[in-house]
Design an enzyme around this catalytic site. Sequence first.
Site, PDB file in Angstrom:
ATOM      1  N   ARG A  82      44.691  42.599  48.851  1.00  0.00           N
ATOM      2  CA  ARG A  82      44.065  43.512  47.885  1.00  0.00           C
ATOM      3  C   ARG A  82      43.097  42.705  47.023  1.00  0.00           C
ATOM      4  NH1 ARG A  82      49.039  46.259  44.945  1.00  0.00           N
ATOM      5  NH2 ARG A  82      47.992  45.076  43.334  1.00  0.00           N
ATOM      6  N   ARG A  99      41.183  36.058  36.026  1.00  0.00           N
ATOM      7  CA  ARG A  99      42.162  36.683  35.132  1.00  0.00           C
ATOM      8  C   ARG A  99      42.910  35.633  34.313  1.00  0.00           C
ATOM      9  NH1 ARG A  99      46.622  39.742  38.049  1.00  0.00           N
ATOM     10  NH2 ARG A  99      48.019  40.065  36.305  1.00  0.00           N
ATOM     11  N   ARG A 136      49.973  36.939  47.877  1.00  0.00           N
ATOM     12  CA  ARG A 136      50.439  38.190  48.477  1.00  0.00           C
ATOM     13  C   ARG A 136      49.458  38.698  49.536  1.00  0.00           C
ATOM     14  NH1 ARG A 136      52.115  43.111  44.603  1.00  0.00           N
ATOM     15  NH2 ARG A 136      49.975  42.819  43.908  1.00  0.00           N
ATOM     16  N   ARG A 170      46.972  39.928  20.926  1.00  0.00           N
ATOM     17  CA  ARG A 170      46.164  39.351  22.004  1.00  0.00           C
ATOM     18  C   ARG A 170      45.028  38.477  21.463  1.00  0.00           C
ATOM     19  NH1 ARG A 170      46.649  40.838  27.092  1.00  0.00           N
ATOM     20  NH2 ARG A 170      44.480  40.461  27.615  1.00  0.00           N
ATOM     21  N   LYS A 212      57.167  36.787  32.358  1.00  0.00           N
ATOM     22  CA  LYS A 212      57.554  37.419  31.089  1.00  0.00           C
ATOM     23  C   LYS A 212      58.454  38.632  31.281  1.00  0.00           C
ATOM     24  CE  LYS A 212      53.725  38.397  29.171  1.00  0.00           C
ATOM     25  NZ  LYS A 212      52.750  38.993  28.308  1.00  0.00           N
TER      26      LYS A 212
END
Length: 219
Positions: free
Chosen positions: A164, A175, A130, A91, A16
């Site tokens: 992380r 998520r 990552r 949302r 986005k």
Amino acid sequence: MTTLNLVLMGLPGAGKGTQAQKIVAEFHTVHISTGDIFRAAMKNGTKMGIEAKKFIDQGNLVPDSVTDGIVEDRLAEDDTNAGFMLDGYPRNLEQANALDKMTAKLNKPINAVINIHVDPEVLIERLSGRFICKNCGATYHKLYNPPKVEGTCDVCGHHEFYQRDDDKPETVKNRIEVNTKLNTPLIDFYNDKKLLYTVNGDQDIDDVYKEIQKVLRAI
């Protein structure tokens, strides 16, 4: 030319941010990201900003009524008269209904909702790829930016890497699931209103933008 009042939707990692920059550059709409307007409202000490800060300082979610108030204040500003693009709002359905009311009141109706669709499995791979060198902090991605020699940092030659917590697959998966749950009713809501345009986000950045461009030029 029709004023473009847009809502930009897409799951985390769908691209986005990149597409928003391209839309703003070509169509000169004002990019309204809820994170940015919250920060501005709190910094400027507006009535709604002070209200939001109370919740944020306690680590709580800001209630819809406060979020709606902050968005309405922002949409009432003159720079949105020539068009705007909302990113991160609405949302949920309550916010979508509130947005309908405020845009009707301000006479700035939404005329397109762009949904950048990418398969959740692809997003999990994108977002959880990552990893970081333990020694020097150099960042890599297993798909897009792996070390030249597998298991060896390009920068310092060390062999230990870590991820992380928010990049770990289980965190990313959660998520994505939370966001999918929030987005699905909104997609139905805007589809029923004949405002929804879904573009394929699982292609080259420029090709995604060509699809968006086609939609916006037709409006």
